[in-house]
Scaffold this motif. Structure first.
Motif, PDB file in Angstrom:
ATOM      1  N   ARG A  44       0.850  -1.185   0.000  1.00  0.00           N
ATOM      2  CA  ARG A  44       0.000   0.000   0.000  1.00  0.00           C
ATOM      3  C   ARG A  44       0.894   1.246   0.000  1.00  0.00           C
ATOM      4  NH1 ARG A  44      -5.118  -0.922   4.206  1.00  0.00           N
ATOM      5  NH2 ARG A  44      -6.310  -2.330   2.839  1.00  0.00           N
ATOM      6  N   ASP A 202     -10.110   1.424  -3.365  1.00  0.00           N
ATOM      7  CA  ASP A 202      -8.685   1.739  -3.347  1.00  0.00           C
ATOM      8  C   ASP A 202      -8.309   2.618  -2.162  1.00  0.00           C
ATOM      9  OD1 ASP A 202     -10.269   3.743  -4.851  1.00  0.00           O
ATOM     10  OD2 ASP A 202      -8.342   4.775  -5.085  1.00  0.00           O
ATOM     11  N   GLN A 219      -8.482  -1.873  -4.948  1.00  0.00           N
ATOM     12  CA  GLN A 219      -7.205  -2.477  -4.609  1.00  0.00           C
ATOM     13  C   GLN A 219      -7.070  -3.785  -5.399  1.00  0.00           C
ATOM     14  OE1 GLN A 219      -6.393  -2.694  -0.204  1.00  0.00           O
ATOM     15  NE2 GLN A 219      -8.513  -1.986  -0.110  1.00  0.00           N
TER      16      GLN A 219
END
Length: 481
Positions: A44, A202, A219
């Motif tokens: 991330r 996301d 994501q």
């Protein structure tokens, strides 16, 4: 070399495979009940390295584990979060086509530290958080105790000390479930297994924005613990883990950065600002030149083309990243570009642009390519030429021995990483290598060649799909990628 373009059969197969939407079905409303897991180590923005294990129950309750690590291989755990709450599905999203909006409510969030260092660093951040009874939450000098669960959020007690962690579960506000069939053997295309994927919203690429950002993209997907890709060495490990026993993933060899060859999207990709696209890159390692095809669409299965971009330029020699372990930093210069409008909406928009800002205004027609190099890009599509981007790359190999190329995640705000300080700290969904080094600068094929035969009687490859914007307002956010 006769000058004719000979597409690698595997690249051609992969590109056509992408357009076979019959193999993918999206469940509406999505069926969330069950156990969903990461299939490997995730990155991330930050960077943060983690794995996830989420379980949704029939009474709308959920229990989610997030396991955080010091390293990009997810072998050295830092801390684990256990998150409990309730989720309610709402209507289909009017912003992100194919997604479902949801509301969630957190009941409890607990944290377990896996080292003294993790406890010291995180407790120091929490102790500095004002309000909510978080100051002094961890008494100074407290030593790490293995297996102790500390409650950092309690809806019942009205306490929330998660802000210092950069923690939010807004990913649950955008949901999509896909089901597709994975061939068991290439020699037996009729045999397949079902794979179910859960796409959640996301995470904003800017740390200060992630606490209140409402996602419009996804994501990398979680996969069903029952119906996932195989082989998957990480799946069983993550499935059996909990906050006291974080998953330690199998060691993986770091691959050298060898870009030469052809790379293609593994599936239709979705980005924030409502972009659906597929990508196809050709890297020529001998002279560090590159070509990119971006195929944009208006739908999440990449079946309705809107416009295509062909770009080319040079790139620098890569150096190891000092910020994102395992990553390689490069700079890409875009010097030439061509655009093909594929639908009437895009044609109208480009013909309405200011003269001299995007090719020849008034001469745009569906299916006909225009060079935008002489107008220094295309203002209507947010493309500036020449243009340099500071990138982050990584190479891996999947369990099927395919080479994967991870390219830096685009800034969520739609801007470009045109300065070193804006270089990505996380990655997009990976591309698959479909052919090795080419050695020869490939001939460009425009969308007008689609489905036609070349002089040898072979069908010319359909140009790659490049995802598009759902509305004209979204077009201003298009950037290279």
């Amino acid at each position: 070399n006769t000058g004719k373009l000979h597409w690698e059969p595997q690249c051609q197969y992969q590109l056509r495979h992408l357009q076979d939407s019959a193999r993918i079905s999206a469940l509406l409303p999505p069926q969330l009940e069950g156990h969903w897991i990461s299939t490997g180590c995730e990155v991330r923005p930050g960077p943060e390295f983690l794995t996830r294990s989420y379980q949704f129950y029939s009474n709308r309750l959920f229990k989610a584990y997030q396991f955080y690590y010091w390293d990009p291989s997810c072998r050295n755990p830092s801390h684990s979060l256990v998150i409990k709450g309730k989720l309610r599905l709402r209507q289909a999203s009017w912003i992100t086509r194919g997604a479902t909006e949801a509301d969630y409510h957190l009941h409890k969030v607990g944290i377990v530290f896996h080292s003294q260092r993790a406890m010291q660093e995180i407790s120091a951040r929490i102790n500095q958080t004002s309000g909510g009874g978080c100051g002094g939450f961890f008494p100074p000098g407290r030593s790490w105790a293995p297996g102790v669960l500390y409650e950092v959020l309690s809806a019942k007690e009205g306490r929330d000390c998660t802000t210092a962690l950069g923690f939010a579960m807004h990913e649950l506000s955008l949901v999509r479930v896909e089901k597709h069939h994975e061939p068991l053997l290439q020699t037996q295309p009729s045999s397949s297994r079902t794979v179910e994927e859960l796409y959640l919203g996301d995470i904003h690429t800017k740390w200060s924005e992630r606490l209140h950002y409402r996602p419009t993209g996804y994501q990398c997907p979680l996969q069903s613990a029952v119906h996932h890709v195989q082989p998957c060495p990480a799946c069983g490990i993550i499935y059996r883990s909990d906050e006291h026993h974080p998953p330690i993933l199998p060691a993986k060899a770091e691959l050298p950065m060898q870009l030469s060859g052809r790379w293609v999207s593994a599936h239709c990709e979705v980005r924030p600002a409502v972009l659906f696209l597929t990508r196809y890159f050709i890297f020529h390692g001998t002279n560090r030149t590159w070509e990119g095809y971006y195929y944009h669409y208006s739908d999440p299965l990449c079946k309705q083309p809107t416009f295509t971009i062909y770009a080319s330029g040079h790139y620098t020699k890569g150096v190891p990243s000092s910020i994102v372990r395992g990553g390689t930093e490069l700079a890409f210069k875009v010097t030439c570009a061509r655009v093909t409008a594929m639908d009437q909406v895009t044609v109208t928009m480009l013909n309405s642009s200011e003269p001299g800002t995007c090719g020849e205004t008034g001469f745009w027609n569906a299916g006909l390519e225009q060079d935008i190099t002489l107008t220094n890009g295309c203002l209507a599509l947010g493309i500036k030429l020449p243009h340099t981007e500071y990138e982050l790359f990584k190479m891996e190999q999947d369990m099927k021995d395919r080479s994967l190329l991870f390219i830096g995640e685009r800034p969520t705000d739609g801007s470009s990483p045109d300065r070193p300080e804006k270089r990505p700290t996380s990655y997009q969904t990976p591309l698959i290598q479909c052919a090795g080094p080419t050695g020869v600068y490939s001939k460009h094929i425009s969308p007008s060649y689609l489905g036609k035969e070349d002089n040898n009687g072979s069908e010319a490859l359909k140009p790659l799909p490049l995802a598009f914007l759902l509305s004209l307002m979204a077009m201003q956010f298009l950037r290279w990628d």
